[in-house]
Design an enzyme around this catalytic site. Structure first.
Site, PDB file in Angstrom:
ATOM      1  N   HIS A 127       8.264 -23.169 112.490  1.00 30.42           N
ATOM      2  CA  HIS A 127       8.961 -23.450 111.230  1.00 30.42           C
ATOM      3  C   HIS A 127       9.920 -22.288 110.938  1.00 30.42           C
ATOM      4  CE1 HIS A 127       9.934 -24.086 107.084  1.00 30.42           C
ATOM      5  NE2 HIS A 127       9.507 -25.326 107.225  1.00 30.42           N
ATOM      6  N   GLU A 186      15.136 -29.608 111.423  1.00 35.39           N
ATOM      7  CA  GLU A 186      15.269 -29.115 110.056  1.00 35.39           C
ATOM      8  C   GLU A 186      16.424 -28.108 110.004  1.00 35.39           C
ATOM      9  OE1 GLU A 186      11.411 -29.312 107.717  1.00 35.39           O
ATOM     10  OE2 GLU A 186      11.109 -27.656 109.082  1.00 35.39           O
TER      11      GLU A 186
HETATM   12  P1  PGA Z   1      12.001 -28.798 101.884  1.00 37.81           P
HETATM   13  O1  PGA Z   1      11.218 -28.080 103.059  1.00 37.81           O
HETATM   14  O2  PGA Z   1      11.495 -30.199 101.806  1.00 37.81           O
HETATM   15  O3  PGA Z   1      11.619 -27.992 100.662  1.00 37.81           O
HETATM   16  O4  PGA Z   1      13.426 -28.698 102.184  1.00 37.81           O
HETATM   17  C1  PGA Z   1      11.102 -28.693 104.297  1.00 37.81           C
HETATM   18  C2  PGA Z   1      10.375 -27.762 105.218  1.00 37.81           C
HETATM   19  O5  PGA Z   1      10.518 -26.542 105.077  1.00 37.81           O
HETATM   20  O6  PGA Z   1       9.631 -28.186 106.098  1.00 37.81           O
END
Ligand code: PGA
Length: 240
Positions: free
Chosen positions: A92, A152
């Protein structure tokens, strides 16, 4: 295949809040097309496992680089598997780990029988070059390696607005073309009930990953409801 709805609680929650969340969420019905997965912090994994509503999966937010041994403070992948947790997030963006570390975590997850969800995302809009090393690593894996890709974009995490649909569609086309043997593709970064429909309508994903806001019962309830509506609409289209 069921659509994954992954709630990454990050570093939040207390015993009381978790009990409350699970008792509310446990009363909601799960849409047929959805597999909800919760990612609580390590210290609460076992508690959540014991109270996990039927049909839910469990995911750890990371795992150690080493197998069991003299590594103070580390939680290894075998422990994660031992308590009945089936998935682990690897890399992450908030953890800022090097690819070298992520490769070792992937190995540990596979050895333990835990399915890794490998996170990647570009640092700034259109900075695709920042994905190159991770893509090259993933594409070098044997086709037998089981993993999901969670795309992401770093610049969208924690915001309220994901990139435009055109941008997402380009990104997923690129990822799918390069990572043909991924088990599935997940999107995370700014997913909220207000924009989920748009993202689902892309029809390019096998799941979504929602951060801190997924720990709010009202938001989780709305996300499930939107996924259910989407599933029904899809079903209608296919039976036409
Ligand atoms: P968010 O986070 O939904 O707050 O953008 C997603 C993540 O960090 O996995």
């Amino acid at each position: 295949m069921k659509y994954l709805l992954i709630g990454n609680w990050k570093s939040q929650g207390s015993l009381e809040e978790i009990h409350q969340f699970l008792s509310t969420v446990g009363r909601l019905s799960i849409p047929e097309n959805v597999r909800p997965i919760l990612c609580p912090p390590f210290v609460y994994l076992d508690l959540v496992k014991k109270r996990l509503p039927a049909g839910y999966g469990l995911c750890a937010q990371t795992c150690g680089v080493f197998p069991k041994g003299a590594f103070t403070g580390e939680v290894n992948a075998s422990m994660i598997q031992d308590i009945g947790c089936g998935y682990v997030l690897i890399g992450h963006a908030e953890r800022q780990e090097s690819l070298d570390v992520l490769e070792k975590q992937m190995e540990r997850a596979w050895e333990a029988g835990v399915v890794p969800i490998f996170c990647l995302g570009e640092e700034a809009p259109s900075a695709w070059y920042s994905l190159a090393k991770k893509i090259s690593y993933l594409s070098s894996l044997p086709s037998s390696a089981l993993f999901y890709v969670a795309y992401e974009p770093i610049w969208a995490i924690g915001g309220k607005t994901p990139p435009s649909c055109g941008y997402l569609s380009q990104a997923f086309q690129y990822l799918r073309a390069h990572l043909k043997h991924a088990q599935g593709f997940i999107y995370g970064g700014g997913v909220r009930p207000e924009n989920l429909k748009e993202i689902l309508d892309l029809n390019m994903l096998e799941g979504i990953l929602v951060g801190q806001s997924s720990f709010q019962q009202a938001i989780w309830t709305m996300l499930l409801a939107i996924l259910e509506t989407h599933g029904r609409a899809q079903q209608k289209m296919t039976t036409r």
